[in-house]
Motif scaffolding. Structure first.
Motif, PDB file in Angstrom:
ATOM      1  N   UNK A  64       0.838  -1.188   0.000  1.00 54.45           N
ATOM      2  CA  UNK A  64       0.000   0.000   0.000  1.00 54.45           C
ATOM      3  C   UNK A  64       0.876   1.242   0.000  1.00 54.45           C
ATOM      4  N   UNK A  65       0.403   2.272  -0.701  1.00 53.57           N
ATOM      5  CA  UNK A  65       1.201   3.502  -0.774  1.00 53.57           C
ATOM      6  C   UNK A  65       0.388   4.761  -0.522  1.00 53.57           C
ATOM      7  N   UNK A  66      -0.944   4.696  -0.595  1.00 58.67           N
ATOM      8  CA  UNK A  66      -1.880   5.825  -0.614  1.00 58.67           C
ATOM      9  C   UNK A  66      -1.951   6.378  -2.039  1.00 58.67           C
ATOM     10  N   UNK A  67      -2.946   7.235  -2.265  1.00 57.74           N
ATOM     11  CA  UNK A  67      -3.115   7.780  -3.608  1.00 57.74           C
ATOM     12  C   UNK A  67      -2.277   9.023  -3.876  1.00 57.74           C
ATOM     13  N   UNK A  68      -1.285   9.277  -3.025  1.00 57.43           N
ATOM     14  CA  UNK A  68      -0.287  10.296  -3.351  1.00 57.43           C
ATOM     15  C   UNK A  68       0.734   9.762  -4.350  1.00 57.43           C
ATOM     16  N   UNK A  69       0.673   8.455  -4.610  1.00 56.17           N
ATOM     17  CA  UNK A  69       1.642   7.814  -5.489  1.00 56.17           C
ATOM     18  C   UNK A  69       0.909   6.907  -6.483  1.00 56.17           C
ATOM     19  N   UNK A  70       1.580   6.576  -7.562  1.00 58.02           N
ATOM     20  CA  UNK A  70       1.139   5.478  -8.414  1.00 58.02           C
ATOM     21  C   UNK A  70       2.048   4.284  -8.165  1.00 58.02           C
ATOM     22  N   UNK A  71       1.581   3.111  -8.589  1.00 56.54           N
ATOM     23  CA  UNK A  71       2.400   1.904  -8.522  1.00 56.54           C
ATOM     24  C   UNK A  71       2.285   1.188  -9.861  1.00 56.54           C
ATOM     25  N   UNK A  72       3.263   0.373 -10.231  1.00 55.13           N
ATOM     26  CA  UNK A  72       3.159  -0.359 -11.496  1.00 55.13           C
ATOM     27  C   UNK A  72       1.889  -1.197 -11.620  1.00 55.13           C
ATOM     28  N   UNK A  73       1.454  -1.927 -10.564  1.00 56.27           N
ATOM     29  CA  UNK A  73       0.216  -2.689 -10.734  1.00 56.27           C
ATOM     30  C   UNK A  73      -0.999  -1.817 -11.013  1.00 56.27           C
ATOM     31  N   UNK A  74      -1.094  -0.666 -10.342  1.00 55.31           N
ATOM     32  CA  UNK A  74      -2.227   0.214 -10.566  1.00 55.31           C
ATOM     33  C   UNK A  74      -2.259   0.751 -11.977  1.00 55.31           C
ATOM     34  N   UNK A  75      -1.116   1.173 -12.486  1.00 53.81           N
ATOM     35  CA  UNK A  75      -1.046   1.679 -13.858  1.00 53.81           C
ATOM     36  C   UNK A  75      -1.344   0.573 -14.863  1.00 53.81           C
TER      37      UNK A  75
END
Length: 384
Positions: A64-75
Motif C-alpha cells: 500500500x502507498x496511498x493515492x499520493x503515489x502510483x504503482x506499477x500494478x495500478x497503472x
C-alpha cells in the motif's frame, strides 16, 4: 470479552475452509460444487494458480502507498481495463467494491450534468447498499427500512419503452443507470427494443448511459461487458466482483470527455488502486484474454441450456452465457437451494420462485453436467 459477527446474513450454510477450482470444502469434510461463485466473484474458480502466483510476487514488493503515489500494478490494471473497454482512452477510478464504483459514477454524473441531475433507474434494480447506491436501487425490501433516501431518481419498469421515454422527457433527466441483466432481481435481461431506446436517447438527446457491469461484466455473459450484446457503448460503466476474483476491487470506467468533469479532490478512496488488488485484476484480465474466455463462456452457456430447460418444475430459463435464471412453477426456490446444498451443490434463490446460477467460468463440461444433474435431483425431491 468476546466478539462475534453481526447477524446480517442469517444463519451460515457452512464454515468453508478451502476452495479449489469449482469446488468448496467445509470444516466437516464435505465438498460442494459451486454454482454461485461467491455471487459472480470467483469467475476463475477458487485458489486459481495464476492469480495466486501474481499475488505472492506482489506481497514481496509493496502492499500500500496511498493515492499520493502510483504503482506499477495500478497503472497496468488501468491499461488492461482500457483494453477491454468499448471506447478509446478510458479513464479509470479504482475503489474497493461495486457499491463504491456506483457512488463514484453518481458523483461524476453530478459534475458532468449539473443542469440535468436526475437519473433514470429500473424497477427491481440493485446497485449496492451504501446510501447513494441504495437510493438508485429499486427493491422495496432493501430501501424502505432506510428511507428517506437521496432524491433525484426516476423509476421505470424493465423493458417499458414508453415509460423510459416519458421519464427522459423530464428536462432534468440526464442519465440512465442500468444493469444489462438484472442480477440480484433474479436474472432478467434487457429487451432489444428497450436497448434500442437507450441508444436513441444517448445519440439523439445526449443522455449519458451508465452500465452497471458489476455482476454481468468480465466475460460472465460471453462478452467482456453484457451491454455489448445489445450494441450499447456506455458513457460510463462499473466493474467489481470478478475483476479481482475475490480480492476486493471495484472500478469506474469512463469516456474521456465525461471523466474530464471530475476535478482533483472531487473523489477518492484510501485503498483504491491498492497494488495487491490491482495485481489480482491484471492477472485476471490477462488470463481471460489468453484463454479466449468469452468464446468459452458462450460455448458453456450453449451446453447448459438443453440441460436446464427440461428440468422438473423449470418453466423458463433466461440470461446469457453462465449467468442464468430459472423460473420455477411453484414458490419453492428456497427449499430447492437447501436440498441441492445437502447434495453438494451451491446455488442461489433471489426470489421465491426463481433460481440464479453463476458457476465459475473455468468449470469443466463434466462438472457443469454434474451440477445440472444435482439440481435435477433437488428439484425432483421438492416438487415430487
Amino acid at each position: 470479552m468476546t466478539g462475534t459477527l453481526l447477524g446480517l446474513y442469517g444463519a451460515p450454510m457452512a464454515n468453508i475452509v478451502r476452495g479449489q477450482g469449482a469446488w468448496l470444502y467445509d470444516d466437516e469434510g464435505h465438498r460442494y460444487l459451486d454454482f454461485l461463485s461467491g455471487i459472480a466473484v470467483t469467475s476463475l474458480g477458487h485458489a486459481h494458480p495464476v492469480v495466486q502466483e501474481a499475488l505472492v510476487g506482489q506481497l514481496g514488493r509493496v502492499w500500500h502507498t496511498s493515492n499520493f503515489f502510483t504503482t506499477p500494478p495500478g497503472l497496468e490494471a488501468a491499461a488492461k481495463i482500457g483494453e477491454i473497454a468499448p471506447f478509446e482512452d478510458a479513464g479509470v477510478f479504482f475503489c474497493n467494491s461495486g457499491a463504491e464504483a456506483i457512488e463514484a459514477a453518481l458523483k461524476l454524473l453530478r459534475r458532468a450534468r449539473p443542469d440535468r441531475p436526475k437519473v433514470v433507474v429500473l424497477s427491481n434494480s440493485f446497485h449496492g447498499r451504501t446510501f447513494g447506491a441504495l437510493s438508485a436501487t429499486m427493491q422495496p425490501g432493501k430501501r424502505i427500512p432506510f428511507e428517506p433516501l437521496l432524491p433525484g431518481f426516476l423509476e421505470v419498469a424493465l423493458n417499458d419503452v414508453a415509460g423510459l421515454e416519458e421519464a427522459l422527457a423530464d428536462p432534468e433527466a440526464g442519465a440512465v443507470l442500468f444493469e444489462p441483466i438484472l442480477g440480484e432481481a433474479g436474472v432478467y435481461p434487457l429487451g432489444d427494443a428497450f436497448a434500442e431506446a437507450l441508444i436513441r436517447a444517448q445519440q439523439e438527446d445526449g443522455i449519458l448511459l451508465v452500465a452497471d457491469e458489476i455482476q454481468t461484466g468480465m466475460c460472465r455473459t460471453g462478452e467482456w461487458l453484457a451491454s455489448s450484446h445489445y450494441g450499447i457503448v456506455p458513457d460510463l460503466f462499473t466493474l467489481a466482483k470478478a475483476l479481482g476474483n475475490g480480492i476486493p476491487i471495484g472500478a469506474l470506467v469512463t469516456k474521456p470527455e465525461v471523466g474530464a468533469a471530475f476535478l482533483p479532490g472531487d473523489h477518492g478512496s484510501t485503498f483504491g488502486g491498492n497494488p495487491i488488488a490491482a495485481t489480482a485484476a491484471v492477472a485476471v484480465i490477462e488470463f481471460m484474454q489468453r484463454s479466449s474466455m468469452t468464446e468459452r463462456v458462450r460455448h458453456l452457456g450453449d451446453l447448459a441450456l438443453p440441460l436446464l430447460k427440461p428440468l422438473p418444475g423449470v418453466t423458463q430459463v433466461e440470461g446469457r452465457g453462465l449467468m442464468l435464471g430459472l423460473q420455477l412453477s411453484a414458490p419453492v426456490a428456497k427449499e430447492v437451494v437447501e436440498r441441492a446444498f445437502a447434495a453438494g451443490l451451491i446455488l442461489n434463490a433471489p426470489k421465491a420462485d426463481r433460481l440464479r446460477l453463476l458457476p465459475p467460468l473455468i468449470i469443466s463440461e463434466p462438472e457443469l453436467t454434474q451440477g445440472c444433474e444435482l439440481l435435477a435431483g433437488a428439484l425432483g425431491e421438492v416438487l415430487g
